[in-house]
Design an enzyme around this catalytic site. Structure first.
Site, PDB file in Angstrom:
ATOM      1  N   PRO A  21       2.683   4.749  -1.234  1.00  0.00           N
ATOM      2  CA  PRO A  21       1.286   4.890  -0.462  1.00  0.00           C
ATOM      3  C   PRO A  21       0.316   3.343  -0.453  1.00  0.00           C
ATOM      4  CG  PRO A  21       1.505   6.759  -2.093  1.00  0.00           C
ATOM      5  CD  PRO A  21       2.877   5.877  -2.417  1.00  0.00           C
ATOM      6  N   GLU A  22       0.021   2.907   0.472  1.00  0.00           N
ATOM      7  CA  GLU A  22      -0.685   1.588   0.400  1.00  0.00           C
ATOM      8  C   GLU A  22      -2.123   2.124   1.178  1.00  0.00           C
ATOM      9  OE1 GLU A  22       1.338  -1.647   1.490  1.00  0.00           O
ATOM     10  OE2 GLU A  22       3.111  -1.003   0.781  1.00  0.00           O
TER      11      GLU A  22
ATOM     12  N   HIS B 174       7.825  23.069  -7.109  1.00  0.00           N
ATOM     13  CA  HIS B 174       8.656  21.907  -7.207  1.00  0.00           C
ATOM     14  C   HIS B 174       8.560  21.328  -8.686  1.00  0.00           C
ATOM     15  CE1 HIS B 174      10.089  18.075  -5.976  1.00  0.00           C
ATOM     16  NE2 HIS B 174      10.659  18.592  -5.191  1.00  0.00           N
TER      17      HIS B 174
ATOM     18  N   ARG C 185      -7.213 -20.437  -4.099  1.00  0.00           N
ATOM     19  CA  ARG C 185      -6.509 -20.176  -5.243  1.00  0.00           C
ATOM     20  C   ARG C 185      -4.911 -20.842  -5.098  1.00  0.00           C
ATOM     21  NH1 ARG C 185      -8.668 -16.556  -9.442  1.00  0.00           N
ATOM     22  NH2 ARG C 185     -10.810 -16.048  -8.291  1.00  0.00           N
TER      23      ARG C 185
ATOM     24  N   ARG D 294       8.248   9.638  -9.959  1.00  0.00           N
ATOM     25  CA  ARG D 294       8.079   8.576 -10.873  1.00  0.00           C
ATOM     26  C   ARG D 294       7.211   8.333 -11.969  1.00  0.00           C
ATOM     27  NH1 ARG D 294      11.479   4.148  -7.628  1.00  0.00           N
ATOM     28  NH2 ARG D 294      13.364   5.611  -7.129  1.00  0.00           N
TER      29      ARG D 294
END
Length: 282
Positions: free
Chosen positions: A2-3, A93, A152, A114
């Site tokens: 997810p972003e 689950h 940068r 994870r």
DNA sequence: CACAGCTCCTGGCAGC
DNA sequence: TGCTGCCAGGAGCTGT
């Protein structure tokens, strides 16, 4: 993973379903999922709270539960599901790490294979999000602001992934934005022309908006609050497309490592030198 | 300030 | 078939 777009779609779902819900019970199945405060205090303090507002900051979900704020970061494989009282399977689950039961009987289920995702209960969201950079879909994300970031001396892609610079981009949308703007991911940021900086600013906004319109990208784990897949994986230009032809020039999409991250790009459209790509992105 | 390397974690996959 | 071992990946951290 997810972003920003996926988190935004989940936030929209929370606004539709969870707004106004009052928490009746908190169940924590893996204590490591709670970043702060300690899991017992976290659970204690959430009971009786009502969700009065849902926001997003970068990849964080920000739920107002006055007088505190519940923040959620899904990281790699986290999922948030809003399910009916009768949906026992969703709660059973094995990857479920935490659950909120509302007075309505419905549940908010936090699932995370994870175990990288985290929940935070804080008075002030700034305590968690304070170091994040500019919101790329806000009016504050201007060419001037991006130009300052680009001063940068770093490669452009790791810079785009740095949440302290721009909040919300991850591996997928960084690669997609760079392809859209015709910029090589290993290009030193400070060498971009003004035109390229402007193109990148546009590309980031366009890619993120398009992904939200497609309800996000589902490559493996991502699902909406109602367990639906996104559709943007069908519209990806480079990510997950190595070995396939570039939609713009037909060259073969390649995979390299930039800043330690797997990176997909078109070697013809995204040149490391300043040579003109075969056609302008659009 | 830049950046390499490590940590967390586990399913999936390559190699044998 | 079944085992071992490596890898991805977001972000925070340490060390150079």
């Amino acid at each position: 993973m997810p972003e920003l777009p996926e988190v935004e779609v989940i936030a929209q779902g929370l606004r539709e379903y969870a707004l106004g819900e009052t928490i009746e019970q908190v169940e924590i199945r893996w204590a490591g999922a709670i970043d702060r405060p300690d899991p017992a205090t976290f659970a204690d303090q959430l009971v009786g709270r009502t969700v009065t507002d849902v926001g997003r900051r970068g990849k964080f979900l920000v739920l107002a539960v006055p007088p505190a704020h519940l923040l959620i970061h899904l990281r790699m494989s986290g999922r948030l599901l809003y399910c009916e009282a009768a949906d026992e399977a969703a709660r059973q689950h094995p990857h479920v790490r935490a659950l909120l039961r509302f007075v309505s009987g419905r549940w908010l289920v936090f699932r995370d294979m994870r175990k990288f995702g985290r929940l935070y209960l804080v008075d002030n969201p700034q305590a968690v999000t304070g170091r994040l950079g500019v919101e790329p879909l806000s009016e504050a994300f201007t060419v001037e602001v991006l130009a300052r970031v680009l001063q940068r001396r770093r490669q452009i892609k790791p810079l785009l992934l740095d949440q302290r610079m721009i909040a919300g981009l991850g591996n997928i949308y960084a690669d997609e934005s760079l392809w859209e703007a015709g910029i090589h991911p290993a290009r030193p940021a400070s060498t971009l022309s003004e035109e390229q900086a402007a193109a990148l600013c546009d590309a980031v906004r366009r890619v993120l908006r398009r992904a939200i319109a497609h309800k996000g990208t589902t490559l493996r784990d991502y699902r909406s609050l109602r367990d639906e897949e996104g559709a943007y994986q069908l519209a990806l230009s480079v990510y997950d497309r190595e070995g396939q032809p570039c939609a713009r020039c037909g060259a073969t999409i390649e995979r390299i490592v930039v800043g330690g991250r797997g990176t997909r790009y078109c070697p013809t459209c995204q040149r490391l030198d300043n040579a003109q790509p075969p056609s302008q992105p659009g």
